[in-house]
Design a protein around this motif. Structure first.
Motif, PDB file in Angstrom:
ATOM      1  N   THR A   1      23.637  20.879   1.327  1.00 32.11           N
ATOM      2  CA  THR A   1      24.713  20.108   1.853  1.00 32.11           C
ATOM      3  C   THR A   1      25.038  20.726   3.385  1.00 32.11           C
ATOM      4  OG1 THR A   1      26.524  21.096   0.749  1.00 32.11           O
ATOM      5  CG2 THR A   1      25.500  19.079  -0.112  1.00 32.11           C
ATOM      6  N   TYR A   2      25.019  22.319   3.377  1.00 34.45           N
ATOM      7  CA  TYR A   2      25.390  22.746   4.686  1.00 34.45           C
ATOM      8  C   TYR A   2      24.319  22.571   5.758  1.00 34.45           C
ATOM      9  CZ  TYR A   2      26.377  26.701   8.015  1.00 34.45           C
ATOM     10  OH  TYR A   2      26.748  27.128   8.921  1.00 34.45           O
ATOM     11  N   ARG A   3      23.133  22.366   5.380  1.00 36.23           N
ATOM     12  CA  ARG A   3      22.057  22.108   6.114  1.00 36.23           C
ATOM     13  C   ARG A   3      21.747  20.566   6.513  1.00 36.23           C
ATOM     14  NH1 ARG A   3      17.676  26.111   3.036  1.00 36.23           N
ATOM     15  NH2 ARG A   3      18.741  28.020   3.510  1.00 36.23           N
ATOM     16  N   SER A   4      22.560  20.080   5.974  1.00 38.14           N
ATOM     17  CA  SER A   4      22.488  18.410   5.862  1.00 38.14           C
ATOM     18  C   SER A   4      23.628  17.894   6.818  1.00 38.14           C
ATOM     19  CB  SER A   4      22.703  17.519   4.716  1.00 38.14           C
ATOM     20  OG  SER A   4      21.703  18.153   3.788  1.00 38.14           O
ATOM     21  N   SER A   5      23.821  16.551   6.962  1.00 33.25           N
ATOM     22  CA  SER A   5      24.626  15.954   8.012  1.00 33.25           C
ATOM     23  C   SER A   5      26.100  15.984   7.434  1.00 33.25           C
ATOM     24  CB  SER A   5      24.174  14.395   8.191  1.00 33.25           C
ATOM     25  OG  SER A   5      24.289  13.782   6.994  1.00 33.25           O
ATOM     26  N   ARG A   6      26.925  15.668   8.367  1.00 26.44           N
ATOM     27  CA  ARG A   6      28.315  15.765   7.989  1.00 26.44           C
ATOM     28  C   ARG A   6      28.811  14.613   6.791  1.00 26.44           C
ATOM     29  NH1 ARG A   6      32.932  15.306  12.707  1.00 26.44           N
ATOM     30  NH2 ARG A   6      31.679  17.334  13.281  1.00 26.44           N
ATOM     31  N   GLU A   7      27.835  13.535   6.942  1.00 24.02           N
ATOM     32  CA  GLU A   7      28.391  12.506   5.918  1.00 24.02           C
ATOM     33  C   GLU A   7      27.783  13.218   4.569  1.00 24.02           C
ATOM     34  OE1 GLU A   7      29.370   8.785   4.314  1.00 24.02           O
ATOM     35  OE2 GLU A   7      29.752   9.782   6.280  1.00 24.02           O
TER      36      GLU A   7
ATOM     37  N   ARG B   1      27.858  16.026   3.535  1.00 20.28           N
ATOM     38  CA  ARG B   1      28.754  17.043   3.013  1.00 20.28           C
ATOM     39  C   ARG B   1      30.082  16.324   2.615  1.00 20.28           C
ATOM     40  NH1 ARG B   1      26.974  19.755   7.776  1.00 20.28           N
ATOM     41  NH2 ARG B   1      28.727  19.145   8.938  1.00 20.28           N
ATOM     42  N   ARG B   2      30.663  15.360   3.233  1.00 20.78           N
ATOM     43  CA  ARG B   2      31.592  14.653   2.726  1.00 20.78           C
ATOM     44  C   ARG B   2      31.473  13.989   1.405  1.00 20.78           C
ATOM     45  NH1 ARG B   2      33.637   9.524   2.860  1.00 20.78           N
ATOM     46  NH2 ARG B   2      31.795   8.912   3.583  1.00 20.78           N
TER      47      ARG B   2
END
Length: 310
Positions: free
Chosen positions: A219-225, A227-228
């Motif tokens: 998730t750290y490498r993914s988008s903010r959405e 991660r949320r």
């Protein structure tokens, strides 16, 4: 007191001034029991009623509730508060011990499969429906109930016919200190208990932490959405895991520590296990998980309108 009676019955010695505060204890614990049943049952009903929540994660959450665990403890506890003598038959004590610890083991197993569900959902989204099929979910649920029960059942069977030299239990329910009542401590039982403890608590916790580490890396490498959304479903699980792991470790290791805690300290820790934890779960899942909270909010908004219309 008759020797045969001593062998048959165990006295709970962990109560703190129960004769003086019996009615206060009864009201507090009865209120807590009602809240536990209502809050946990509400979460289960919301998941059962709403088809949009018929997904593996929410099915595991519905199975992960404290109604059965609390029912194995509270009725006897409430009776004891109003009784002159706080006693229980040895066979009933063994049964309560078995029920409480097997259900506790089931909770750790369900936390483990929930972590695996989140791992597949976030790290392998395209394979999710292939891996987490209905058959797989049913098998995991069956294993969650059967495996801990089979593991825990060995200990009561081993000590059922052992001779007792002590008849006062340092607590107010039957827990891991029960084996201290034997005349001779069983080395085999201690080894087996330690193995079961490692399999039931530290091992699942380590696997869960490893799983969530992998999730956080992805998730750290993914988008903010992304991660949320991951935080919304993973954070409640981690908080429940940390809370339950600490309380369970204290309860199990209590029998292996020579430290003689006061009854007040034991009572405080016990209340956290039987009040705080069963109420903590539905609060976490009901308020922190968006989908469940959405349906819970609708239910709470609908109820006053329904009452007003009548």
């Amino acid at each position: 007191m008759d020797y045969k009676l001593n062998v048959t019955y165990i006295t709970f010695g962990g109560h703190v001034e129960v004769q003086k505060y019996r009615y206060l204890y009864f009201v507090i614990m009865f209120t807590a029991y009602i809240l536990i049943i209502c809050s946990n049952s509400t979460i289960v009903c919301i998941i059962v009623i709403n088809k949009s929540l018929h997904e593996p994660l929410y099915i595991f959450i519905a199975a992960f509730n404290s109604v059965l665990y609390s029912t194995a403890i509270y009725p006897k506890l409430l009776i004891d508060f109003l009784s002159e003598r706080q006693i229980i038959s040895y066979s009933a004590c063994l049964f309560q011990w078995f029920i409480c610890y097997s259900l506790g083991g089931s909770e750790f197993f369900l936390l483990l499969v929930m972590a695996y569900d989140r791992y597949v959902s976030i790290c392998k989204p395209l394979q999710y429906h292939t891996i987490m099929r209905k058959t797989t979910v049913n098998i995991l649920l069956i294993l969650a109930w059967l495996l801990p029960a089979c593991q825990i059942s060995v200990a009561p069977l081993m000590i059922n016919n052992e001779k007792l030299c002590y008849f006062v239990l340092k607590g107010i329910i039957c827990n891991s200190t029960l084996n201290k009542l034997q005349c001779v401590s069983s080395a085999l039982l201690n080894i087996y208990g330690l193995i079961v403890f490692v399999i039931t608590v530290p091992l699942p916790v380590l696997v869960i932490l490893f799983t969530y580490t992998r999730i956080f890396i992805v998730t750290y490498r993914s988008s903010r959405e992304v991660r949320r959304k991951a935080a919304q479903t993973c954070l409640p699980h981690l908080l429940v895991l940390i809370n339950f792991s600490c309380l369970s470790a204290y309860d199990v290791l209590l029998a292996r520590l020579e430290t003689d805690f006061s009854n007040t300290v034991r009572l405080i820790m016990f209340l956290q296990l039987v009040i705080y934890h069963p109420l903590f779960n539905p609060i976490m899942y009901g308020l922190k998980m968006k989908e469940i909270y959405k349906h819970l909010k609708k239910l709470l908004m609908y109820s006053p309108r329904l009452s007003y219309s009548h």
